[in-house]
Design a protein around this motif. Structure first.
Motif, PDB file in Angstrom:
ATOM      1  N   SER A 272       0.824  -1.214   0.000  1.00 42.69           N
ATOM      2  CA  SER A 272       0.000   0.000   0.000  1.00 42.69           C
ATOM      3  C   SER A 272       0.856   1.260   0.000  1.00 42.69           C
ATOM      4  CB  SER A 272      -0.933   0.004   1.205  1.00 42.69           C
ATOM      5  OG  SER A 272      -1.874  -1.040   1.130  1.00 42.69           O
ATOM      6  N   ILE A 273       1.872   1.300   0.869  1.00 40.41           N
ATOM      7  CA  ILE A 273       2.686   2.510   1.013  1.00 40.41           C
ATOM      8  C   ILE A 273       3.475   2.793  -0.256  1.00 40.41           C
ATOM      9  CG2 ILE A 273       4.667   3.509   2.223  1.00 40.41           C
ATOM     10  CD1 ILE A 273       3.619   2.015   4.753  1.00 40.41           C
ATOM     11  N   TRP A 323      -4.792   6.144 -12.265  1.00 42.28           N
ATOM     12  CA  TRP A 323      -5.694   4.980 -12.289  1.00 42.28           C
ATOM     13  C   TRP A 323      -5.091   3.789 -11.531  1.00 42.28           C
ATOM     14  CZ3 TRP A 323      -8.168   8.546 -14.979  1.00 42.28           C
ATOM     15  CH2 TRP A 323      -9.527   8.376 -15.224  1.00 42.28           C
ATOM     16  N   GLY A 324      -3.785   3.753 -11.422  1.00 44.84           N
ATOM     17  CA  GLY A 324      -3.175   2.723 -10.585  1.00 44.84           C
ATOM     18  C   GLY A 324      -3.427   2.994  -9.117  1.00 44.84           C
ATOM     19  N   PHE A 325      -3.302   4.266  -8.728  1.00 44.47           N
ATOM     20  CA  PHE A 325      -3.460   4.625  -7.315  1.00 44.47           C
ATOM     21  C   PHE A 325      -4.884   4.386  -6.810  1.00 44.47           C
ATOM     22  CE2 PHE A 325      -4.719   7.838  -4.175  1.00 44.47           C
ATOM     23  CZ  PHE A 325      -3.891   7.466  -3.126  1.00 44.47           C
ATOM     24  N   ILE A 326      -5.893   4.603  -7.670  1.00 48.08           N
ATOM     25  CA  ILE A 326      -7.268   4.567  -7.159  1.00 48.08           C
ATOM     26  C   ILE A 326      -7.675   3.191  -6.636  1.00 48.08           C
ATOM     27  CG2 ILE A 326      -8.062   6.482  -8.606  1.00 48.08           C
ATOM     28  CD1 ILE A 326      -9.380   4.454 -10.456  1.00 48.08           C
ATOM     29  N   HIS A 327      -6.938   2.130  -6.992  1.00 38.94           N
ATOM     30  CA  HIS A 327      -7.353   0.820  -6.484  1.00 38.94           C
ATOM     31  C   HIS A 327      -6.169  -0.004  -5.965  1.00 38.94           C
ATOM     32  CE1 HIS A 327      -5.924  -0.344 -10.403  1.00 38.94           C
ATOM     33  NE2 HIS A 327      -6.163  -1.617 -10.191  1.00 38.94           N
ATOM     34  N   THR A 328      -5.099   0.689  -5.557  1.00 39.19           N
ATOM     35  CA  THR A 328      -3.915  -0.057  -5.142  1.00 39.19           C
ATOM     36  C   THR A 328      -3.804  -0.230  -3.632  1.00 39.19           C
ATOM     37  OG1 THR A 328      -1.549  -0.259  -5.621  1.00 39.19           O
ATOM     38  CG2 THR A 328      -2.302   1.868  -4.873  1.00 39.19           C
ATOM     39  N   VAL A 332      -9.029  -0.977  -0.390  1.00 40.77           N
ATOM     40  CA  VAL A 332      -9.807  -0.745  -1.615  1.00 40.77           C
ATOM     41  C   VAL A 332      -9.656  -1.940  -2.555  1.00 40.77           C
ATOM     42  CG1 VAL A 332     -10.114   0.763  -3.619  1.00 40.77           C
ATOM     43  CG2 VAL A 332      -9.502   1.741  -1.386  1.00 40.77           C
ATOM     44  N   ASN A 333      -8.409  -2.423  -2.680  1.00 35.19           N
ATOM     45  CA  ASN A 333      -8.126  -3.523  -3.586  1.00 35.19           C
ATOM     46  C   ASN A 333      -8.872  -4.801  -3.200  1.00 35.19           C
ATOM     47  OD1 ASN A 333      -6.013  -5.921  -4.469  1.00 35.19           O
ATOM     48  ND2 ASN A 333      -6.046  -4.198  -5.914  1.00 35.19           N
ATOM     49  N   TYR A 334      -9.228  -4.920  -1.937  1.00 34.90           N
ATOM     50  CA  TYR A 334     -10.015  -6.071  -1.472  1.00 34.90           C
ATOM     51  C   TYR A 334     -11.289  -6.221  -2.292  1.00 34.90           C
ATOM     52  CZ  TYR A 334     -12.669  -9.069   1.724  1.00 34.90           C
ATOM     53  OH  TYR A 334     -13.414 -10.089   2.261  1.00 34.90           O
ATOM     54  N   TYR A 335     -11.878  -5.086  -2.692  1.00 34.31           N
ATOM     55  CA  TYR A 335     -13.120  -5.104  -3.462  1.00 34.31           C
ATOM     56  C   TYR A 335     -12.869  -5.014  -4.968  1.00 34.31           C
ATOM     57  CZ  TYR A 335     -15.356  -4.246   1.032  1.00 34.31           C
ATOM     58  OH  TYR A 335     -15.779  -4.359   2.332  1.00 34.31           O
ATOM     59  N   THR A 336     -11.809  -4.308  -5.373  1.00 37.21           N
ATOM     60  CA  THR A 336     -11.622  -4.018  -6.803  1.00 37.21           C
ATOM     61  C   THR A 336     -10.768  -5.042  -7.525  1.00 37.21           C
ATOM     62  OG1 THR A 336      -9.653  -2.665  -6.372  1.00 37.21           O
ATOM     63  CG2 THR A 336     -11.790  -1.538  -6.364  1.00 37.21           C
ATOM     64  N   HIS A 337     -10.060  -5.901  -6.792  1.00 34.61           N
ATOM     65  CA  HIS A 337      -9.092  -6.815  -7.401  1.00 34.61           C
ATOM     66  C   HIS A 337      -9.744  -7.671  -8.487  1.00 34.61           C
ATOM     67  CE1 HIS A 337      -5.220  -8.935  -7.284  1.00 34.61           C
ATOM     68  NE2 HIS A 337      -5.915  -9.996  -7.603  1.00 34.61           N
ATOM     69  N   ALA A 344      -9.453  -1.200 -16.672  1.00 32.57           N
ATOM     70  CA  ALA A 344      -9.347   0.214 -17.037  1.00 32.57           C
ATOM     71  C   ALA A 344      -7.923   0.717 -16.805  1.00 32.57           C
ATOM     72  CB  ALA A 344     -10.345   1.037 -16.221  1.00 32.57           C
ATOM     73  N   HIS A 345      -7.379   0.407 -15.636  1.00 36.74           N
ATOM     74  CA  HIS A 345      -6.001   0.802 -15.310  1.00 36.74           C
ATOM     75  C   HIS A 345      -5.014   0.190 -16.300  1.00 36.74           C
ATOM     76  CE1 HIS A 345      -2.124   0.885 -13.364  1.00 36.74           C
ATOM     77  NE2 HIS A 345      -2.179  -0.392 -13.063  1.00 36.74           N
ATOM     78  N   GLY A 346      -5.159  -1.097 -16.581  1.00 36.44           N
ATOM     79  CA  GLY A 346      -4.232  -1.781 -17.474  1.00 36.44           C
ATOM     80  C   GLY A 346      -4.214  -1.174 -18.866  1.00 36.44           C
ATOM     81  N   HIS A 347      -5.385  -0.894 -19.415  1.00 36.00           N
ATOM     82  CA  HIS A 347      -5.448  -0.333 -20.760  1.00 36.00           C
ATOM     83  C   HIS A 347      -4.798   1.046 -20.825  1.00 36.00           C
ATOM     84  CE1 HIS A 347      -8.312  -3.563 -21.645  1.00 36.00           C
ATOM     85  NE2 HIS A 347      -8.200  -3.242 -22.927  1.00 36.00           N
ATOM     86  N   LEU A 348      -5.136   1.930 -19.883  1.00 36.32           N
ATOM     87  CA  LEU A 348      -4.607   3.294 -19.939  1.00 36.32           C
ATOM     88  C   LEU A 348      -3.126   3.333 -19.597  1.00 36.32           C
ATOM     89  CD1 LEU A 348      -5.318   6.198 -20.530  1.00 36.32           C
ATOM     90  CD2 LEU A 348      -5.988   6.504 -18.141  1.00 36.32           C
ATOM     91  N   ALA A 349      -2.694   2.468 -18.674  1.00 33.22           N
ATOM     92  CA  ALA A 349      -1.283   2.450 -18.290  1.00 33.22           C
ATOM     93  C   ALA A 349      -0.407   1.983 -19.450  1.00 33.22           C
ATOM     94  CB  ALA A 349      -1.076   1.555 -17.068  1.00 33.22           C
ATOM     95  N   PHE A 350      -0.800   0.900 -20.103  1.00 33.10           N
ATOM     96  CA  PHE A 350      -0.004   0.410 -21.232  1.00 33.10           C
ATOM     97  C   PHE A 350      -0.002   1.427 -22.371  1.00 33.10           C
ATOM     98  CE2 PHE A 350       0.197  -3.937 -19.550  1.00 33.10           C
ATOM     99  CZ  PHE A 350       1.444  -4.325 -20.025  1.00 33.10           C
TER     100      PHE A 350
END
Length: 471
Positions: A272-273, A323-328, A332-337, A344-350
């Motif tokens: 998380s940090i 977009w990486g930060f919003i669910h990392t 939060v990641n417990y629900y979004t994983h 969404a993050h993967g497409h925009l990051a690549f």
């Protein structure tokens, strides 16, 4: 535009890699559209191309075309940075055809042979390495990748050793060697599932959030050096700061994949940090790009390349950073994983971090490889339009996937009782999937516009007037 030739004849091998990269990129987008349609029409192309096969082809083409782009960029940059010809242009061309043939054979294997049969045919029983996402390649292909990578790195390393050493070439080589070394974990297949997932992330995460960031930083720095004329010393300082933050946050940020796979609880804190800090190098990259453009000492005729370079920094920060930060964070990641938020993050990051930086390099280098300093204004105008069409279309796709992910979490993940089933939830997301598909069609249109710019040979008005005056 003024005629121009590359400084070193051996740089011409990059042209092969760039052409192959763009061809494979087009194939990736076509299969992406097929996947987007299959989300809505589940039996489309079945049984000829089932969803899992189309997805394998889509993701494998993404990796392979970016590798071709990185290799072409390196073959163009290293001779110029080292101020010497490439150690062996013949080896570079030979490895190109080996890599392209192996990639084509692998894709055809996915499409023409059932995956289980392909595994049996290619010796997976001797060393089981297949079946893991992004690393689905048969054993002979993986061995071939290692051989190609070693030959590629040998060629570049020998070139660097006999010539000038610069910060850009050293950072690039560090990233390329790291990429090759991390790939060796794809051969490790422990029986313990937790260890297996750990080693899998050593490849996937430490590529895209580790070694690839070094490659991206080096390519971006090279393009900005060439197009802005800013002192190399200034750009070198920025580059060192960016890669330091990228490595510190990226390596320990691997922990955000270790939350729920059976590893000790302290990874929730570490992941998380340091994942929360991962946007920092991308924000620094954005400042870097704008700062260099504002301080430029020349107006380079290739303004399209400048646009792609600045776009890399901005879109990389949005995709990989924001977009990486919003669910990392672990709560939060417990629900979004694994939800559509992840997609969404993967497409925009690549797209932001790697697609755009490779196109920036191609946009800068290809005109020179074709004998001119930059493309005509008309061609660059089409190229710039393609940037905006692709970027806006990607934005539509990402917002649609983000909306789908939020609704998916609300209906399926958050309720403590009476949660909707997975398939019932998918039915509720159809509007977002149609929107995503529309964005995909727009993206393909933007890519085709970009490819069309290579065939526009119009002269600038000033050049045409001077030609008429001389006549």
């Amino acid at each position: 535009m003024q005629p121009a030739t590359q400084k070193y004849a051996s740089q011409s091998v990059a042209k092969l890699y760039f052409i192959a990269a763009l061809g494979l990129f087009t194939g990736q987008i076509v299969f992406g559209l097929a996947l987007g349609t299959q989300y809505l029409i589940g039996d489309m192309l079945f049984p000829a191309i089932p969803f899992n096969v189309a997805r394998m082809v889509h993701t494998n083409l993404l990796i392979v075309w970016l590798l071709f782009g990185f290799m072409g960029s390196a073959y163009y940059m290293i001779p110029e940075e080292s101020e010497t010809e490439l150690y062996s242009p013949f080896l570079a061309k030979l490895l190109f055809w080996v890599f392209l043939s192996a990639g084509a054979a692998t894709i055809l294997g996915y499409l023409l042979v059932p995956y289980a049969t392909l595994a049996e045919m290619t010796g997976n029983n001797l060393l089981a390495t297949m079946g893991r996402e992004f690393l689905e390649q048969p054993l002979p292909t993986k061995v071939g990748i290692v051989i190609v990578a070693l030959g590629f790195l040998f060629n570049l390393t020998m070139t660097v050793l006999k010539g000038r050493k610069t910060a850009i070439s050293l950072v690039l080589m560090m990233g390329l060697w790291g990429l090759a070394l991390m790939f060796l974990f794809s051969f490790v297949n422990p029986s313990n599932l937790v260890r297996d997932k750990m080693y899998w992330w050593f490849v996937v995460h430490l590529w895209v959030e580790g070694t690839w960031e070094l490659i991206m930083g080096a390519i971006l720095a090279f393009v900005l050096v060439k197009t802005t004329g800013v002192d190399r010393e200034v750009i070198d300082k920025w580059l060192y700061m960016i890669i330091t933050f990228a490595l510190v946050t990226g390596i320990l940020g691997t922990g955000h994949h270790f939350y729920f796979i059976g590893l000790p609880g302290y990874w929730e804190w570490v992941g998380s940090i340091f994942s929360a800090m991962e946007p920092i190098p991308f924000f620094m990259m954005t400042l870097f790009a704008f700062n260099m453009v504002q301080r430029r000492r020349r107006e380079h005729p290739n303004q399209a390349a400048v646009l792609w370079a600045v776009g890399t920094a901005v879109m990389g920060f949005l995709g990989a950073g924001l977009w990486g930060f919003i669910h990392t964070l672990s709560p939060v990641n417990y629900y979004t994983h694994g939800s559509q938020v992840t997609a969404a993050h993967g497409h925009l990051a690549f797209y932001g971090a790697y697609v755009l930086v490779v196109i920036a390099m191609i946009s800068y280098a290809m005109p020179i490889l074709r004998g001119r300093e930059a493309n005509s204004r008309k061609a660059q105008s089409v190229e710039m339009w393609s940037f905006w069409i692709m970027s806006i279309s990607m934005g539509v796709m990402v917002l649609a996937l983000t909306g789908a992910g939020i609704l998916q979490i609300w209906l399926q993940r958050m309720p403590t009782e009476g949660a909707m089933s997975f398939m019932a939830t998918q039915d509720q997301l159809r509007f977002f999937y149609w929107t995503r598909l529309a964005g995909g069609v727009g993206f393909l249109a933007g890519l085709l516009a970009y490819l069309s710019s290579f065939f526009i040979n119009g002269e600038d008005e000033a050049v045409a007037i001077n030609r008429l005056k001389r006549a």
